[in-house]
Design a protein around this motif. Structure first.
Motif, mmCIF file in Angstrom:
data_model
loop_
_atom_site.group_PDB
_atom_site.id
_atom_site.type_symbol
_atom_site.label_atom_id
_atom_site.label_comp_id
_atom_site.label_asym_id
_atom_site.label_seq_id
_atom_site.Cartn_x
_atom_site.Cartn_y
_atom_site.Cartn_z
ATOM 1 N N PHE A 164 7.533 1.910 -6.857
ATOM 2 C CA PHE A 164 6.699 1.174 -6.979
ATOM 3 C C PHE A 164 8.135 -0.164 -6.137
ATOM 4 C CE2 PHE A 164 3.807 -2.554 -7.015
ATOM 5 C CZ PHE A 164 3.223 -2.188 -6.143
ATOM 6 N N ILE A 165 8.562 -0.638 -7.427
ATOM 7 C CA ILE A 165 9.315 -2.307 -6.933
ATOM 8 C C ILE A 165 10.556 -1.553 -6.036
ATOM 9 C CG2 ILE A 165 10.443 -3.777 -7.900
ATOM 10 C CD1 ILE A 165 8.444 -3.961 -10.841
ATOM 11 N N GLN A 166 10.945 -0.268 -6.133
ATOM 12 C CA GLN A 166 12.090 0.322 -5.239
ATOM 13 C C GLN A 166 11.318 -0.414 -4.162
ATOM 14 O OE1 GLN A 166 13.733 3.363 -5.953
ATOM 15 N NE2 GLN A 166 14.723 3.929 -3.786
ATOM 16 N N LYS A 167 10.126 0.359 -3.850
ATOM 17 C CA LYS A 167 9.387 0.369 -1.862
ATOM 18 C C LYS A 167 9.161 -1.357 -1.751
ATOM 19 C CE LYS A 167 9.228 2.731 0.033
ATOM 20 N NZ LYS A 167 9.824 3.633 0.856
ATOM 21 N N ARG A 168 8.581 -2.112 -2.452
ATOM 22 C CA ARG A 168 8.523 -2.631 -2.414
ATOM 23 C C ARG A 168 9.658 -4.124 -1.760
ATOM 24 N NH1 ARG A 168 3.743 -6.028 -6.221
ATOM 25 N NH2 ARG A 168 3.754 -7.693 -4.295
ATOM 26 N N SER A 169 10.947 -3.651 -2.299
ATOM 27 C CA SER A 169 11.005 -4.507 -2.328
ATOM 28 C C SER A 169 12.725 -3.844 -0.923
ATOM 29 C CB SER A 169 12.780 -4.361 -3.144
ATOM 30 O OG SER A 169 12.499 -4.577 -4.780
ATOM 31 N N GLU A 170 12.247 -2.955 0.031
ATOM 32 C CA GLU A 170 12.645 -2.183 0.347
ATOM 33 C C GLU A 170 12.521 -3.629 1.874
ATOM 34 O OE1 GLU A 170 11.803 1.391 1.203
ATOM 35 O OE2 GLU A 170 12.925 2.566 -0.178
ATOM 36 N N HIS B 54 2.257 9.076 -6.116
ATOM 37 C CA HIS B 54 2.520 10.599 -6.161
ATOM 38 C C HIS B 54 3.533 11.270 -6.958
ATOM 39 C CE1 HIS B 54 2.809 14.359 -4.012
ATOM 40 N NE2 HIS B 54 4.249 14.081 -4.102
ATOM 41 N N THR B 55 4.801 10.343 -7.445
ATOM 42 C CA THR B 55 5.913 10.387 -8.116
ATOM 43 C C THR B 55 5.814 10.354 -8.955
ATOM 44 O OG1 THR B 55 7.222 9.034 -6.365
ATOM 45 C CG2 THR B 55 8.503 9.799 -7.483
ATOM 46 N N ALA B 56 4.692 9.526 -9.583
ATOM 47 C CA ALA B 56 4.415 9.790 -11.148
ATOM 48 C C ALA B 56 3.801 10.618 -11.321
ATOM 49 C CB ALA B 56 4.114 8.563 -11.472
ATOM 50 N N GLY B 57 3.134 11.057 -10.099
ATOM 51 C CA GLY B 57 1.964 12.204 -10.914
ATOM 52 C C GLY B 57 0.824 12.063 -11.506
ATOM 53 N N PHE B 58 0.124 10.673 -10.618
ATOM 54 C CA PHE B 58 -1.042 9.622 -11.466
ATOM 55 C C PHE B 58 -2.365 10.056 -10.128
ATOM 56 C CE2 PHE B 58 1.614 6.460 -14.050
ATOM 57 C CZ PHE B 58 1.131 7.229 -15.169
ATOM 58 N N GLN B 59 -1.646 11.249 -8.900
ATOM 59 C CA GLN B 59 -3.374 10.880 -8.352
ATOM 60 C C GLN B 59 -4.335 10.877 -8.448
ATOM 61 O OE1 GLN B 59 -0.086 12.842 -8.865
ATOM 62 N NE2 GLN B 59 0.607 13.745 -6.595
ATOM 63 N N ASP B 60 -4.742 11.328 -9.386
ATOM 64 C CA ASP B 60 -6.065 11.827 -10.129
ATOM 65 C C ASP B 60 -6.661 10.237 -10.917
ATOM 66 O OD1 ASP B 60 -6.980 13.690 -9.022
ATOM 67 O OD2 ASP B 60 -5.749 15.431 -10.178
ATOM 68 N N LEU B 61 -5.217 9.325 -11.007
ATOM 69 C CA LEU B 61 -5.920 8.373 -11.735
ATOM 70 C C LEU B 61 -7.447 7.488 -11.568
ATOM 71 C CD1 LEU B 61 -4.025 6.618 -14.016
ATOM 72 C CD2 LEU B 61 -3.174 4.752 -11.623
ATOM 73 N N ASN B 62 -7.982 7.358 -11.827
ATOM 74 C CA ASN B 62 -8.831 6.083 -11.773
ATOM 75 C C ASN B 62 -9.180 5.083 -12.710
ATOM 76 O OD1 ASN B 62 -11.505 4.997 -11.065
ATOM 77 N ND2 ASN B 62 -12.208 6.956 -12.135
ATOM 78 N N GLU B 63 -8.416 4.287 -12.242
ATOM 79 C CA GLU B 63 -7.676 2.851 -13.398
ATOM 80 C C GLU B 63 -7.587 1.459 -12.426
ATOM 81 O OE1 GLU B 63 -4.192 2.091 -16.243
ATOM 82 O OE2 GLU B 63 -4.178 3.755 -16.094
ATOM 83 N N HIS C 115 1.125 -1.054 0.141
ATOM 84 C CA HIS C 115 0.331 -0.141 -0.415
ATOM 85 C C HIS C 115 0.540 1.230 -0.299
ATOM 86 C CE1 HIS C 115 -3.069 3.091 1.028
ATOM 87 N NE2 HIS C 115 -3.133 3.284 1.526
ATOM 88 N N ASN C 116 1.373 1.360 0.708
ATOM 89 C CA ASN C 116 2.859 2.496 1.189
ATOM 90 C C ASN C 116 3.404 3.014 -0.305
ATOM 91 O OD1 ASN C 116 1.556 3.055 3.557
ATOM 92 N ND2 ASN C 116 3.618 1.626 4.008
ATOM 93 N N ALA C 117 4.284 1.518 -0.899
ATOM 94 C CA ALA C 117 4.533 1.335 -2.731
ATOM 95 C C ALA C 117 3.272 1.898 -3.790
ATOM 96 C CB ALA C 117 5.151 0.310 -2.610
ATOM 97 N N TRP C 118 2.436 1.678 -3.451
ATOM 98 C CA TRP C 118 1.346 2.233 -4.649
ATOM 99 C C TRP C 118 1.389 3.348 -3.993
ATOM 100 C CZ3 TRP C 118 -0.468 0.595 -8.785
ATOM 101 C CH2 TRP C 118 -2.018 1.170 -8.977
ATOM 102 N N GLU C 119 1.092 4.066 -2.762
ATOM 103 C CA GLU C 119 0.753 5.194 -2.770
ATOM 104 C C GLU C 119 1.868 6.532 -3.376
ATOM 105 O OE1 GLU C 119 -2.601 6.867 -1.636
ATOM 106 O OE2 GLU C 119 -3.014 4.360 -2.647
ATOM 107 N N GLU C 120 2.969 5.879 -2.517
ATOM 108 C CA GLU C 120 4.225 6.794 -2.888
ATOM 109 C C GLU C 120 4.494 6.549 -4.981
ATOM 110 O OE1 GLU C 120 9.311 7.167 -2.106
ATOM 111 O OE2 GLU C 120 7.831 5.970 -0.603
ATOM 112 N N ALA C 121 4.298 5.246 -5.843
ATOM 113 C CA ALA C 121 4.851 5.696 -6.914
ATOM 114 C C ALA C 121 3.847 6.436 -7.724
ATOM 115 C CB ALA C 121 4.734 4.187 -6.860
#
Length: 251
Positions: A229-235, A146-155, A138-144
């Motif tokens: 996303f993958i970097q955060k999931r690997s941590e 935000h970082t990629a600028g998909f805050q309004d993504l509905n997908e 969840h945290n990885a998804w939220e950070e990814a």
């Protein structure tokens, strides 16, 4: 990290006891994207986790439980019983070679079998450990996002993020054109009960409008999202794997 391109001597001398099992999919991504995107994503997971754990990375299985897409020509779906039986066979075979830690990573969001399979296999085989790297998803998804600028993504599948992913990983295979639509929120209630041909206009649960971004912008956003996303999931993955194994094997 080792993989199936290494020799048996190299794998034996590495001392690794950990295997990465990536599972992708072959399924529709709307009318203009290639059907192997989930397999490419699984490849990314597997490489990152293989490096983090100095593990032996298997080839990505290209099929998954893709029933929701099965009415779109070219999609291949496998029942969860058949798929999990095959993965279990792979694990049992490799335990005979003294591998005892297994990481399952799937690139397909509809792989609902994963949690039940992992729970069951860990119960069935007391002397091995099987995990999925979901300790901070969840945290990885939220950070990814935000970082990629998909805050309004509905997908859910086949919208802007999918286009960005394809433009980064396989741009030559993208037939760039507007696709998708604003799917009613209420349709999510029925997403697991029927094919998406009955719930979406073209198989896309999301929307992409041609001309909104340059090719470079699409590729960059896809790369930024997945690397984050993958970097955060690997941590912390090695710590979780080692601690889980220690706890399970302790008397």
């Amino acid at each position: 990290m080792l993989n199936y391109t290494n020799t048996t001597a190299e794998i034996a001398s590495s001392g690794t006891d950990t295997v990465i099992i990536p599972i992708g999919a072959t399924e529709q991504f709307g009318p203009f994207l290639p059907m192997h995107l989930d397999s490419l994503i699984a490849d990314l997971y597997a490489e990152a986790y293989g490096k983090a754990l100095n593990a032996y990375v298997l080839p990505t299985l290209p099929f998954n439980t893709s029933e929701e897409h099965a009415n779109y020509k070219g999609t291949v779906t496998v029942s969860p019983n058949i798929l999990t039986a095959m993965i279990e066979e792979i694990i049992v075979n490799l335990t005979r070679q003294n591998f005892n830690k297994f990481v399952v990573c799937t690139g397909h969001g509809g792989a609902y079998w994963e949690a039940a399979f992992i729970k069951h296999i860990n119960y069935k085989y007391p002397h091995i450990l099987v995990i999925a790297p979901n300790h901070n998803t969840h945290n990885a998804w939220e950070e990814a996002i935000h970082t990629a600028g998909f805050q309004d993504l509905n997908e859910m599948h086949g919208g802007l993020l999918s286009v960005c992913t394809a433009m980064w990983l396989c741009p030559d295979l993208v037939k760039k054109s507007s696709m998708g639509s604003d799917v009613p929120q209420n349709n999510r209630i029925y997403a697991d009960y029927m094919g998406w041909d009955k719930l979406t206009e073209d198989g896309c649960w999301g929307k992409y409008e041609e001309g909104s971004y340059t090719d470079e912008e699409l590729s960059q956003r896809g790369q930024t999202f997945w690397k984050t996303f993958i970097q955060k999931r690997s941590e912390g993955l090695k710590q979780v794997l080692d601690e889980a194994y220690h706890r399970k094997m302790s008397s």
